[in-house]
Design a protein around this motif. Structure first.
Motif, PDB file in Angstrom:
ATOM      1  N   UNK A  44       0.606  -0.994   0.032  1.00 49.70           N
ATOM      2  CA  UNK A  44       0.069   0.078   0.094  1.00 49.70           C
ATOM      3  C   UNK A  44       0.897   1.428   0.071  1.00 49.70           C
ATOM      4  N   UNK A  45       0.238   2.304  -0.610  1.00 47.41           N
ATOM      5  CA  UNK A  45       0.784   3.588  -0.335  1.00 47.41           C
ATOM      6  C   UNK A  45       1.230   4.018   1.231  1.00 47.41           C
ATOM      7  N   UNK A  46       2.417   4.376   1.325  1.00 45.55           N
ATOM      8  CA  UNK A  46       2.799   4.895   2.781  1.00 45.55           C
ATOM      9  C   UNK A  46       3.460   6.278   2.814  1.00 45.55           C
ATOM     10  N   UNK A  47       3.010   6.970   3.839  1.00 41.12           N
ATOM     11  CA  UNK A  47       4.032   8.097   4.116  1.00 41.12           C
ATOM     12  C   UNK A  47       5.390   8.013   4.184  1.00 41.12           C
ATOM     13  N   UNK A  48       6.026   9.306   3.411  1.00 41.99           N
ATOM     14  CA  UNK A  48       7.530   9.307   3.630  1.00 41.99           C
ATOM     15  C   UNK A  48       7.780  10.312   4.401  1.00 41.99           C
ATOM     16  N   UNK A  49       7.237  11.736   4.102  1.00 41.71           N
ATOM     17  CA  UNK A  49       7.362  12.893   4.931  1.00 41.71           C
ATOM     18  C   UNK A  49       6.549  13.677   4.339  1.00 41.71           C
ATOM     19  N   UNK A  50       5.983  14.606   5.440  1.00 44.49           N
ATOM     20  CA  UNK A  50       5.524  16.057   5.082  1.00 44.49           C
ATOM     21  C   UNK A  50       6.141  17.301   5.449  1.00 44.49           C
ATOM     22  N   UNK A  51       5.770  18.285   5.208  1.00 43.25           N
ATOM     23  CA  UNK A  51       6.273  19.647   5.426  1.00 43.25           C
ATOM     24  C   UNK A  51       5.058  20.784   5.372  1.00 43.25           C
ATOM     25  N   UNK A  52       4.864  21.698   6.221  1.00 39.58           N
ATOM     26  CA  UNK A  52       4.123  22.668   6.035  1.00 39.58           C
ATOM     27  C   UNK A  52       4.514  23.949   5.631  1.00 39.58           C
ATOM     28  N   UNK A  53       3.632  24.871   5.581  1.00 40.08           N
ATOM     29  CA  UNK A  53       4.042  25.909   4.878  1.00 40.08           C
ATOM     30  C   UNK A  53       5.155  26.845   5.726  1.00 40.08           C
ATOM     31  N   UNK A  54       5.007  26.446   7.125  1.00 38.24           N
ATOM     32  CA  UNK A  54       6.023  27.057   8.212  1.00 38.24           C
ATOM     33  C   UNK A  54       7.412  26.202   8.279  1.00 38.24           C
ATOM     34  N   UNK A  55       7.276  25.065   7.434  1.00 44.74           N
ATOM     35  CA  UNK A  55       8.508  24.148   7.340  1.00 44.74           C
ATOM     36  C   UNK A  55       8.438  23.307   8.644  1.00 44.74           C
ATOM     37  N   UNK A  56       7.370  22.948   9.299  1.00 44.51           N
ATOM     38  CA  UNK A  56       7.211  22.019  10.221  1.00 44.51           C
ATOM     39  C   UNK A  56       7.158  20.640   9.595  1.00 44.51           C
ATOM     40  N   UNK A  57       8.124  19.820   9.795  1.00 43.81           N
ATOM     41  CA  UNK A  57       8.287  18.326   9.019  1.00 43.81           C
ATOM     42  C   UNK A  57       7.779  17.237   9.862  1.00 43.81           C
ATOM     43  N   UNK A  58       7.396  16.335   9.360  1.00 44.08           N
ATOM     44  CA  UNK A  58       6.859  15.044   9.892  1.00 44.08           C
ATOM     45  C   UNK A  58       7.604  13.758   8.921  1.00 44.08           C
ATOM     46  N   UNK A  59       8.338  12.970   9.643  1.00 45.80           N
ATOM     47  CA  UNK A  59       8.706  11.843   8.627  1.00 45.80           C
ATOM     48  C   UNK A  59       8.339  10.558   9.197  1.00 45.80           C
ATOM     49  N   UNK A  60       8.033   9.718   8.533  1.00 44.59           N
ATOM     50  CA  UNK A  60       7.844   8.018   8.739  1.00 44.59           C
ATOM     51  C   UNK A  60       9.099   7.657   9.669  1.00 44.59           C
ATOM     52  N   UNK A  61       9.005   6.830  10.475  1.00 42.55           N
ATOM     53  CA  UNK A  61      10.145   6.377  11.313  1.00 42.55           C
ATOM     54  C   UNK A  61      11.145   5.629  10.678  1.00 42.55           C
ATOM     55  N   UNK A  62      11.114   4.911   9.690  1.00 45.38           N
ATOM     56  CA  UNK A  62      12.094   4.334   8.871  1.00 45.38           C
ATOM     57  C   UNK A  62      12.809   5.234   7.912  1.00 45.38           C
ATOM     58  N   UNK A  63      12.373   6.517   7.910  1.00 45.82           N
ATOM     59  CA  UNK A  63      13.165   7.512   6.949  1.00 45.82           C
ATOM     60  C   UNK A  63      13.855   8.755   7.759  1.00 45.82           C
ATOM     61  N   UNK A  64      13.576   8.479   9.075  1.00 44.71           N
ATOM     62  CA  UNK A  64      14.142   9.492   9.704  1.00 44.71           C
ATOM     63  C   UNK A  64      15.535   9.449   9.790  1.00 44.71           C
ATOM     64  N   UNK A  65      16.452  10.535   9.506  1.00 48.24           N
ATOM     65  CA  UNK A  65      17.746  10.412   9.569  1.00 48.24           C
ATOM     66  C   UNK A  65      18.298  10.076   8.325  1.00 48.24           C
ATOM     67  N   UNK A  66      17.738   9.730   7.499  1.00 47.73           N
ATOM     68  CA  UNK A  66      18.073   9.457   6.031  1.00 47.73           C
ATOM     69  C   UNK A  66      17.783  10.390   4.897  1.00 47.73           C
ATOM     70  N   UNK A  67      16.311  10.818   5.070  1.00 46.08           N
ATOM     71  CA  UNK A  67      15.599  11.420   4.044  1.00 46.08           C
ATOM     72  C   UNK A  67      15.344  12.880   4.793  1.00 46.08           C
ATOM     73  N   UNK A  68      15.285  13.807   3.848  1.00 46.05           N
ATOM     74  CA  UNK A  68      15.123  15.228   4.278  1.00 46.05           C
ATOM     75  C   UNK A  68      14.151  15.782   3.298  1.00 46.05           C
ATOM     76  N   UNK A  69      13.081  16.342   3.759  1.00 42.80           N
ATOM     77  CA  UNK A  69      12.089  17.290   3.097  1.00 42.80           C
ATOM     78  C   UNK A  69      12.306  18.606   3.116  1.00 42.80           C
ATOM     79  N   UNK A  70      12.232  19.211   2.205  1.00 43.62           N
ATOM     80  CA  UNK A  70      12.361  20.816   2.121  1.00 43.62           C
ATOM     81  C   UNK A  70      11.249  21.236   0.913  1.00 43.62           C
ATOM     82  N   UNK A  71      11.189  22.622   1.106  1.00 43.62           N
ATOM     83  CA  UNK A  71      10.244  23.356  -0.166  1.00 43.62           C
ATOM     84  C   UNK A  71      10.699  24.777   0.026  1.00 43.62           C
ATOM     85  N   UNK A  72      10.197  25.398  -1.460  1.00 50.67           N
ATOM     86  CA  UNK A  72      10.515  26.440  -1.722  1.00 50.67           C
ATOM     87  C   UNK A  72       9.109  27.180  -2.015  1.00 50.67           C
ATOM     88  N   UNK A  73       8.569  27.919  -1.262  1.00 50.80           N
ATOM     89  CA  UNK A  73       7.289  28.551  -1.079  1.00 50.80           C
ATOM     90  C   UNK A  73       6.999  29.492  -2.614  1.00 50.80           C
TER      91      UNK A  73
END
Length: 115
Positions: A44-73
């Motif tokens: 099934x499709x699973x969460x990797x990471x999300x980021x809010x407009x204020x750049x608050x981030x949330x990661x799936x446990x298995x991706x923490x420390x390896x993946x980094x999400x960022x954005x350019x508003x």
């Protein structure tokens, strides 16, 4: 209508890195939370990471420390830097974005981790 186009997928060896990008276009009024999800073959499709407009981030446990999400508003673009990739990271990676409470999805980009 908002269109999301992912790029940056491909074949990489275990331990390698990739950077995914996803650009939003179309009728953009106010893009909210953006994120990455993935779907491996037969799973099934699973969460990797999300980021809010204020750049608050949330990661799936298995991706923490390896993946980094960022954005350019300004560019309405979200990125996913993936390091120390493992074969089990092989999947189609999908970009998502919310606008006025409506979720939009990209068509996905394939990441294959294999020697």
């Amino acid at each position: 209508q908002v269109q999301l186009v992912e790029s940056g997928g491909g074949l990489v060896q275990p331990g390698g890195s990739l950077r995914l990008s996803c650009a939003a276009s179309g009728r953009i009024l106010s893009i909210g939370t953006m994120g990455w999800y993935r779907q491996a073959p037969g799973k099934e499709r699973e969460l990797v990471a999300t980021i809010t407009t204020n750049r608050n981030t949330n990661y799936a446990d298995s991706m923490k420390g390896r993946f980094t999400i960022s954005r350019d508003n300004i560019k309405n673009t979200v990125y996913l830097q993936m390091n120390s990739l493992k074969p089990e990271d092989t999947a189609v990676y999908y970009c998502s974005a919310y606008q006025l409470g409506i979720p939009y999805w990209g068509k996905g980009t394939l990441v294959t981790v294999s020697s």
